[in-house]
Design a protein around this motif. Structure first.
Motif, short mmCIF file in Angstrom:
data_model
loop_
_atom_site.label_atom_id
_atom_site.label_comp_id
_atom_site.label_asym_id
_atom_site.label_seq_id
_atom_site.Cartn_x
_atom_site.Cartn_y
_atom_site.Cartn_z
N TYR A 31 44.92 -65.56 -28.46
CA TYR A 31 44.39 -64.89 -29.66
C TYR A 31 44.79 -63.43 -29.74
CZ TYR A 31 41.41 -69.00 -30.22
OH TYR A 31 40.94 -70.28 -30.40
N LYS A 55 25.48 -69.10 -29.83
CA LYS A 55 26.70 -69.21 -30.66
C LYS A 55 26.37 -69.12 -32.14
CE LYS A 55 28.79 -73.04 -28.79
NZ LYS A 55 29.79 -73.99 -28.38
N TYR A 110 27.86 -66.27 -34.65
CA TYR A 110 28.62 -66.59 -35.86
C TYR A 110 27.95 -65.99 -37.10
CZ TYR A 110 31.43 -69.85 -33.12
OH TYR A 110 32.27 -70.40 -32.19
N TRP A 137 35.80 -68.97 -26.89
CA TRP A 137 36.52 -70.12 -27.43
C TRP A 137 37.47 -70.73 -26.40
CZ3 TRP A 137 38.19 -67.54 -32.66
CH2 TRP A 137 37.10 -67.55 -33.55
N ASN A 138 38.05 -69.90 -25.55
CA ASN A 138 38.96 -70.38 -24.51
C ASN A 138 38.21 -70.83 -23.25
OD1 ASN A 138 41.46 -70.27 -25.71
ND2 ASN A 138 41.81 -68.13 -25.16
#
Length: 186
Positions: free
Chosen positions: A19, A85, A89, A150-151
């Motif tokens: 990213y 999470k 968001y 995310w990774n």
């Protein structure tokens, strides 16, 4: 030992993404746009709506960002990753909405000068300067923090989140304070 053609679940179902180019590009665009707009005089004779509503919207979005971050912090302390999470968001969503109204306001109108004096003036400028510097820094920090999540780089995510969370909370709270202090001069 795994046999020929056998892969572990992590190798088949998850691939880390890079990213970094996106983080760099988004940081340059956002911070560059803010710098450019801060030097523009604003659009003359704009009368579609009263642009003075935009700073209030900025403060409202910053307030929600602060609350969502606080709830995200509480959720992760309680080890509730799902709600953590969700609140992160939501914080990204309200921060994005803030950015849209912030850019819109600074495109459509000239910057407002603080009109106060005395000790409050120094407090205002301290809050404003630290807010601006940390707001510029929070862009790559927040994006890097979420990219590491995310990774599934959990340890690296935790290490950077220890810096990102308090700084982002400070930026969102001081954004509201800046509005409160300068709003009489709009």
């Amino acid at each position: 030992m795994k046999g020929h053609g056998q892969e572990t679940i992590s190798e088949t179902s998850f691939k880390k993404r890079n990213y970094k180019p996106w983080i760099i590009a988004i940081t340059i665009v956002i911070n560059g746009l803010v710098i450019i707009l801060s030097g523009l005089p604003g659009v003359e004779n704009f009368d579609l709506f009263d642009v003075k509503i935009l700073p209030l919207m900025n403060a409202i979005f910053n307030s929600f960002t602060f609350l969502f971050l606080l709830f995200a912090l509480i959720a992760i302390i309680k080890k509730n990753i799902t709600w953590h999470k969700r609140f992160i968001y939501l914080a990204f969503t309200t921060t994005t909405l803030f950015l849209v109204t912030y850019v819109g306001h600074h495109f459509l109108s000239a910057s407002t000068t603080y009109g106060g004096d005395g000790v409050l003036k120094y407090i205002y400028y301290f809050i404003l300067i630290t807010h601006i510097i940390l707001a510029a820094a929070i862009v790559p920090l927040a994006l890097t923090t979420v990219a590491r999540a995310w990774n599934m780089e959990n340890e690296r995510h935790r290490k950077i989140a220890r810096w990102t969370m308090p700084l982002w909370l400070y930026v969102s709270l001081t954004g509201v304070l800046v509005y409160i202090l300068i709003s009489p001069y709009y």
